[in-house]
Design a protein around this motif. Structure first.
Motif, mmCIF file in Angstrom:
data_model
loop_
_atom_site.group_PDB
_atom_site.id
_atom_site.type_symbol
_atom_site.label_atom_id
_atom_site.label_comp_id
_atom_site.label_asym_id
_atom_site.label_seq_id
_atom_site.Cartn_x
_atom_site.Cartn_y
_atom_site.Cartn_z
ATOM 1 N N ALA A 94 -34.119 15.287 -35.413
ATOM 2 C CA ALA A 94 -33.368 14.848 -36.590
ATOM 3 C C ALA A 94 -32.686 13.511 -36.322
ATOM 4 C CB ALA A 94 -32.339 15.909 -36.964
ATOM 5 N N MET A 95 -32.141 13.347 -35.116
ATOM 6 C CA MET A 95 -31.478 12.092 -34.777
ATOM 7 C C MET A 95 -32.472 10.937 -34.786
ATOM 8 S SD MET A 95 -29.298 11.090 -31.343
ATOM 9 C CE MET A 95 -30.779 10.996 -30.317
ATOM 10 N N MET A 96 -33.667 11.179 -34.229
ATOM 11 C CA MET A 96 -34.695 10.140 -34.207
ATOM 12 C C MET A 96 -35.107 9.754 -35.623
ATOM 13 S SD MET A 96 -35.490 9.134 -31.147
ATOM 14 C CE MET A 96 -35.252 9.641 -29.438
ATOM 15 N N ASP A 97 -35.313 10.743 -36.479
ATOM 16 C CA ASP A 97 -35.751 10.476 -37.857
ATOM 17 C C ASP A 97 -34.680 9.739 -38.660
ATOM 18 O OD1 ASP A 97 -38.277 11.619 -37.582
ATOM 19 O OD2 ASP A 97 -37.561 13.631 -38.087
ATOM 20 N N CYS A 137 -37.168 2.937 -32.098
ATOM 21 C CA CYS A 137 -37.609 1.544 -32.224
ATOM 22 C C CYS A 137 -36.988 0.643 -31.157
ATOM 23 C CB CYS A 137 -37.270 0.997 -33.613
ATOM 24 S SG CYS A 137 -38.208 1.779 -34.945
ATOM 25 N N ASP A 138 -35.963 1.129 -30.490
ATOM 26 C CA ASP A 138 -35.316 0.371 -29.414
ATOM 27 C C ASP A 138 -36.216 0.392 -28.187
ATOM 28 O OD1 ASP A 138 -33.735 -0.733 -27.458
ATOM 29 O OD2 ASP A 138 -32.018 0.577 -27.796
ATOM 30 N N THR A 139 -36.720 -0.763 -27.786
ATOM 31 C CA THR A 139 -37.663 -0.827 -26.660
ATOM 32 C C THR A 139 -37.005 -0.472 -25.331
ATOM 33 O OG1 THR A 139 -37.216 -3.199 -26.390
ATOM 34 C CG2 THR A 139 -39.077 -2.574 -27.784
ATOM 35 N N ASN A 140 -35.670 -0.542 -25.262
ATOM 36 C CA ASN A 140 -34.964 -0.253 -24.010
ATOM 37 C C ASN A 140 -34.318 1.132 -24.007
ATOM 38 O OD1 ASN A 140 -35.411 -2.868 -22.826
ATOM 39 N ND2 ASN A 140 -33.953 -3.672 -24.310
ATOM 40 N N ASN A 162 -42.958 8.369 -27.712
ATOM 41 C CA ASN A 162 -44.067 7.584 -28.246
ATOM 42 C C ASN A 162 -44.675 8.229 -29.489
ATOM 43 O OD1 ASN A 162 -43.887 5.490 -26.435
ATOM 44 N ND2 ASN A 162 -45.361 6.361 -24.995
ATOM 45 N N GLY A 163 -44.539 9.550 -29.615
ATOM 46 C CA GLY A 163 -45.021 10.211 -30.812
ATOM 47 C C GLY A 163 -44.306 9.699 -32.061
ATOM 48 N N PHE A 164 -42.986 9.521 -31.979
ATOM 49 C CA PHE A 164 -42.227 8.961 -33.103
ATOM 50 C C PHE A 164 -42.652 7.523 -33.367
ATOM 51 C CE2 PHE A 164 -39.499 12.483 -31.908
ATOM 52 C CZ PHE A 164 -39.035 12.947 -33.133
ATOM 53 N N ARG A 165 -42.858 6.781 -32.299
ATOM 54 C CA ARG A 165 -43.234 5.377 -32.466
ATOM 55 C C ARG A 165 -44.597 5.240 -33.129
ATOM 56 N NH1 ARG A 165 -41.014 3.692 -26.416
ATOM 57 N NH2 ARG A 165 -38.902 3.109 -27.092
ATOM 58 N N ILE A 166 -45.543 6.071 -32.725
ATOM 59 C CA ILE A 166 -46.879 5.988 -33.314
ATOM 60 C C ILE A 166 -46.854 6.432 -34.772
ATOM 61 C CG2 ILE A 166 -49.226 6.903 -33.208
ATOM 62 C CD1 ILE A 166 -48.538 4.809 -31.060
ATOM 63 N N ARG A 167 -46.090 7.469 -35.095
ATOM 64 C CA ARG A 167 -45.995 7.900 -36.503
ATOM 65 C C ARG A 167 -45.377 6.799 -37.367
ATOM 66 N NH1 ARG A 167 -45.100 12.853 -33.904
ATOM 67 N NH2 ARG A 167 -42.813 12.640 -33.879
ATOM 68 N N HIS A 168 -44.395 6.096 -36.816
ATOM 69 C CA HIS A 168 -43.791 4.975 -37.540
ATOM 70 C C HIS A 168 -44.818 3.858 -37.723
ATOM 71 C CE1 HIS A 168 -40.628 2.470 -39.105
ATOM 72 N NE2 HIS A 168 -40.747 1.579 -38.130
#
Length: 343
Positions: free
Chosen positions: A242-245, A251-254, A288-294
């Motif tokens: 939920a926090m990620m969504d 999206c923060d690379t660091n 990376n799953g969140f990043r790829i879905r985005h």
């Protein structure tokens, strides 16, 4: 005309790397300090070798084994600190390893029957083994390292192992020459040649290794069987998702495991274990799953260039982005966009 000693090249490179590392605010302060000590020790050894070989100054030779004793422990403590959660957790390992260094230095200074080179050899072998053990660790254990920085961290780990391996080989050759030949001239030649070789190889490693080691090294660690997930694990994972969504924190690379854990107000190990037990993946792949879905959403709904989408999704490496995208979707980003635009 005074020739610039080849061994001093590594001193220059190490000094530049020390300055860059000292100003890197993304790394925990204790880790920065330990790695800077390692690099400064390397620079000092290069200076000593240059003085011995090019200017025939024998006094610095007495400093060489003392400085060499700092390299293994400082590198080991640097990597260890990257795996520890808590501001005080590094102090006990530091005290233990500092004590070992002091004991070894005293053994060299009091002129025991055992050669100082033999003490350095045994010391470096022990720390070479301890540092090499980090290769078998799960990427999630490096809680202060962002997922995008793992390949670089692995590259640094391989470079330090290679350097210590060269030092062990050089020290072994020197000890062997002293035992079997007893020829001081031969030992000086071996010491000089090995120093030049180490300087050359390490310089090459600093420049070339980051270009070569572009593999998915986060998959090198062997997966360990995980216990069944608990209700607490599932609750924590739901809160994390939920926090990620809601924040697009991915999206923060660091982004690191420690930063995520602090937002959730739980220990980093607890977050890592919850992800492992509930998904079967490590934190890096989960992130990376969140990043790829985005990225999929941007590919479908915008006309942004793929490179811009890669950066927007939190990736900094095109090869890493393409590899993860293909792993999750079975397609390249361009293929995915073409297919979904046609629908």
């Amino acid at each position: 005309m005074v020739n610039f000693p080849l061994a001093w090249l590594v001193s220059v490179l190490a000094a530049i790397a020390t300055a860059a590392l000292a100003t890197n605010g993304r790394m925990p302060v204790p880790a920065r300090v330990f790695f800077c000590v390692f690099l400064m020790s390397l620079a000092a050894i290069g200076i000593v070798l240059g003085l011995r070989l090019s200017f025939e100054m024998n006094v610095p030779a007495q400093l060489q084994p003392i400085i060499a004793l700092l390299m293994g422990p400082s590198a080991y403590l640097g990597f260890l600190t990257l795996t520890q959660d808590g501001d005080q957790s590094w102090k006990r390992p530091f005290a233990i390893n500092a004590g070992l260094v002091v004991i070894a230095q005293i053994a060299i200074l009091v002129s025991l029957p055992v050669s100082g080179d033999f003490i350095v050899l045994a010391f470096n072998i022990a720390y070479l083994i301890r540092i090499a053990a980090f290769l078998g660790r799960n990427p999630d254990e490096f809680i202060h390292v962002a997922a995008q920085a793992m390949p670089l961290m692995r590259t640094a780990l391989y470079a330090i192992i290679a350097l210590l391996g060269l030092m062990v080989a050089a020290d072994f050759a020197i000890v062997a020459a002293g035992v079997f030949a007893g020829d001081g001239g031969a030992m000086q030649l071996l010491s000089g040649a090995s120093g030049i070789l180490a300087a050359f190889c390490f310089a090459v490693a600093l420049i070339v290794a980051p270009q070569i080691v572009r593999l998915g090294m986060t998959g090198l660690a062997r997966k360990q069987p995980q216990p069944a997930s608990s209700e607490e694990d599932r609750r924590l994972l739901e809160e994390l998702g939920a926090m990620m969504d809601e924040t697009n924190l991915f999206c923060d690379t660091n982004l690191t495991l420690v930063r995520v854990a602090r937002r959730l107000v739980v220990p980093a190990r607890q977050v890592s274990n919850a992800v492992n037990r509930c998904t079967g993946d490590n934190f890096s792949r989960y992130l990376n799953g969140f990043r790829i879905r985005h990225a999929q959403e941007l590919l479908r709904d915008t006309s942004l260039p793929v490179t811009e989408i890669m950066l927007e999704a939190g990736f900094v490496s095109k090869s890493s982005f393409n590899g993860e995208f293909r792993r999750i979707t079975g397609l390249t980003p361009s293929q995915y966009r073409t297919r979904n635009k046609a629908m």
